[in-house]
Each structure stands twice: as C-alpha cells, then as structure tokens.
Scaffold this active site. Structure first.
Site, short mmCIF file in Angstrom:
data_model
loop_
_atom_site.label_atom_id
_atom_site.label_comp_id
_atom_site.label_asym_id
_atom_site.label_seq_id
_atom_site.Cartn_x
_atom_site.Cartn_y
_atom_site.Cartn_z
N CYS A 124 0.84 -1.20 0.00
CA CYS A 124 0.00 0.00 0.00
C CYS A 124 0.89 1.26 0.00
O CYS A 124 1.71 1.45 0.90
CB CYS A 124 -0.91 -0.01 1.23
SG CYS A 124 -1.77 1.54 1.46
N HIS A 162 -3.77 1.19 8.42
CA HIS A 162 -4.43 0.94 7.14
C HIS A 162 -5.93 0.71 7.34
O HIS A 162 -6.34 -0.27 7.94
CB HIS A 162 -3.82 -0.27 6.43
CG HIS A 162 -4.40 -0.48 5.06
ND1 HIS A 162 -3.89 0.14 3.94
CD2 HIS A 162 -5.48 -1.19 4.65
CE1 HIS A 162 -4.63 -0.20 2.89
NE2 HIS A 162 -5.60 -1.00 3.30
N ASN A 196 -13.22 10.19 -1.37
CA ASN A 196 -13.72 9.33 -2.43
C ASN A 196 -13.74 7.90 -1.90
O ASN A 196 -12.75 7.43 -1.33
CB ASN A 196 -12.81 9.41 -3.66
CG ASN A 196 -12.78 10.82 -4.25
OD1 ASN A 196 -13.78 11.52 -4.24
ND2 ASN A 196 -11.62 11.23 -4.74
N GLY A 215 -14.57 7.17 -7.22
CA GLY A 215 -13.34 7.70 -7.79
C GLY A 215 -12.11 7.47 -6.92
O GLY A 215 -11.08 8.12 -7.12
N HIS A 230 -6.46 3.27 0.57
CA HIS A 230 -6.09 3.54 1.96
C HIS A 230 -6.77 4.86 2.26
O HIS A 230 -6.45 5.87 1.60
CB HIS A 230 -4.57 3.61 2.09
CG HIS A 230 -4.04 3.93 3.46
ND1 HIS A 230 -3.01 3.23 4.07
CD2 HIS A 230 -4.38 4.92 4.34
CE1 HIS A 230 -2.75 3.77 5.26
NE2 HIS A 230 -3.58 4.80 5.45
N HIS A 244 -8.27 8.36 2.90
CA HIS A 244 -7.62 9.68 2.98
C HIS A 244 -8.68 10.74 2.70
O HIS A 244 -9.68 10.48 2.04
CB HIS A 244 -6.46 9.79 1.99
CG HIS A 244 -6.83 9.42 0.60
ND1 HIS A 244 -6.92 8.10 0.18
CD2 HIS A 244 -7.17 10.17 -0.48
CE1 HIS A 244 -7.29 8.07 -1.09
NE2 HIS A 244 -7.46 9.32 -1.51
P1 5GP Z 1 -8.24 9.26 -4.56
O1 5GP Z 1 -8.46 9.31 -6.04
O2 5GP Z 1 -7.93 7.84 -4.10
O3 5GP Z 1 -9.32 9.89 -3.75
O4 5GP Z 1 -6.98 10.15 -4.28
C1 5GP Z 1 -5.67 9.68 -4.37
C2 5GP Z 1 -4.80 10.90 -4.43
O5 5GP Z 1 -3.49 10.51 -4.10
C3 5GP Z 1 -4.73 11.56 -5.82
O6 5GP Z 1 -5.13 12.91 -5.71
C4 5GP Z 1 -3.28 11.41 -6.22
O7 5GP Z 1 -2.79 12.53 -6.93
C5 5GP Z 1 -2.58 11.22 -4.89
N1 5GP Z 1 -1.38 10.42 -4.92
C6 5GP Z 1 -1.23 9.20 -5.50
N2 5GP Z 1 0.00 8.73 -5.28
C7 5GP Z 1 0.66 9.67 -4.55
C8 5GP Z 1 1.98 9.74 -4.01
O8 5GP Z 1 2.80 8.86 -4.15
N3 5GP Z 1 2.27 10.87 -3.30
C9 5GP Z 1 1.38 11.87 -3.10
N4 5GP Z 1 1.78 12.93 -2.40
N5 5GP Z 1 0.12 11.83 -3.61
C10 5GP Z 1 -0.23 10.74 -4.32
ZN ZN Z 2 -2.34 1.36 3.61
#
Ligand code: 5GP
Ligand code: ZN
Length: 113
Positions: A4, A46, A86, A92, A97, A99
């Site tokens: 992860c 997690h 999301n 989306g 994990h 956030h």
């Molecule tokens: P989700 O689409 O799951 O709600 O958001 C995931 C977010 O994580 C996206 O906005 C993407 O740009 C960000 N993200 C993905 N991988 C990384 C990473 O390795 N570092 C950082 N700082 N952001 C990440």
């Molecule tokens: Zn995780």
C-alpha cells in the site's frame, strides 16, 4: 499492508512533502494538485475506505477532522476550503487507503475542485 503506497508514505519508506505529522496521522501535499492547496490527510493505520470505518477505529477519523482546520489555517485558507473523501470505484477512489482531500486557495466550483 506491504503493497500500500500510503502505508509506505506513512512509514517514511517513500518520501513525501509533509505538512503535518503526529503519531497517528500524516498530511502531505498531493502529487497532482487539483487546487492551489491540495493536501491529503492519511491515517498511519491501514483502513481501506469509508466503508471500513467502525466504532473501534473511528477515533482516528475524528482526530483527522480536528487537525484539518489547524492545517487549513496554517496554509492560509481563512476564506474556506473543501474536504473530500472518495470511496470505492464509483466514488473515484484510486488509492485504497482512506484519505481526506483538503482543497482550497481559490473559489472552488461544484466539482471536486
Ligand atoms: P483518490 O483518487 O484515491 O481519492 O486520491 C488519491 C490521491 O493521491 C490523488 O489525488 C493522487 O494525486 C494522490 N497520490 C497518489 N499517489 C501519490 C503519491 O505517491 N504521493 C502523493 N503525495 N500523492 C499521491
Ligand atoms: Zn495502507
């Protein structure tokens, strides 16, 4: 969760641009910001997604929501901001994990940012 990416970021195994950290959570700048300020609040334990929030683990979610206004103020979001979660494929979610996106720094439109 060994594969992860957010567990690895939380453990310091992958570098990130941190804006806040304590023993339970981290907040980092998003790699692909969708607003002038785009910070991700991530629990160090997690939890896959909002569907996995329970009475037992919800303290850490509440903790995140006490730190969001602190970080928002530090980053100059006095005029307001948006918090987004999301959940799952249709929501989306791309990183499984949980956030919370903190978005601000401009007048946001009705989409995510
Ligand atoms: P989700 O689409 O799951 O709600 O958001 C995931 C977010 O994580 C996206 O906005 C993407 O740009 C960000 N993200 C993905 N991988 C990384 C990473 O390795 N570092 C950082 N700082 N952001 C990440
Ligand atoms: Zn995780």
């Amino acid at each position: 969760m060994s594969d992860c990416i957010f567990c690895k970021i939380a453990a310091g195994e992958i570098p990130s641009n941190k804006v806040y950290e304590d023993d339970r959570i981290i907040a980092i700048h998003d790699l692909n910001p969708m607003a002038p300020v785009h910070v991700l609040f991530i629990p160090k334990t997690h939890i896959c997604c909002a569907n996995a929030i329970t009475e037992e683990n919800s303290d850490i979610i509440a903790h995140i929501f006490t730190k969001i206004p602190v970080v928002a103020k530090e980053l100059g979001l006095e005029n307001g901001y948006r918090v987004v979660n999301n959940c799952g494929e249709d929501g989306g979610q791309t990183v499984m994990h949980i956030h919370f996106h903190l978005l601000g720094g401009k007048k946001l439109s009705l989409g995510m940012a």
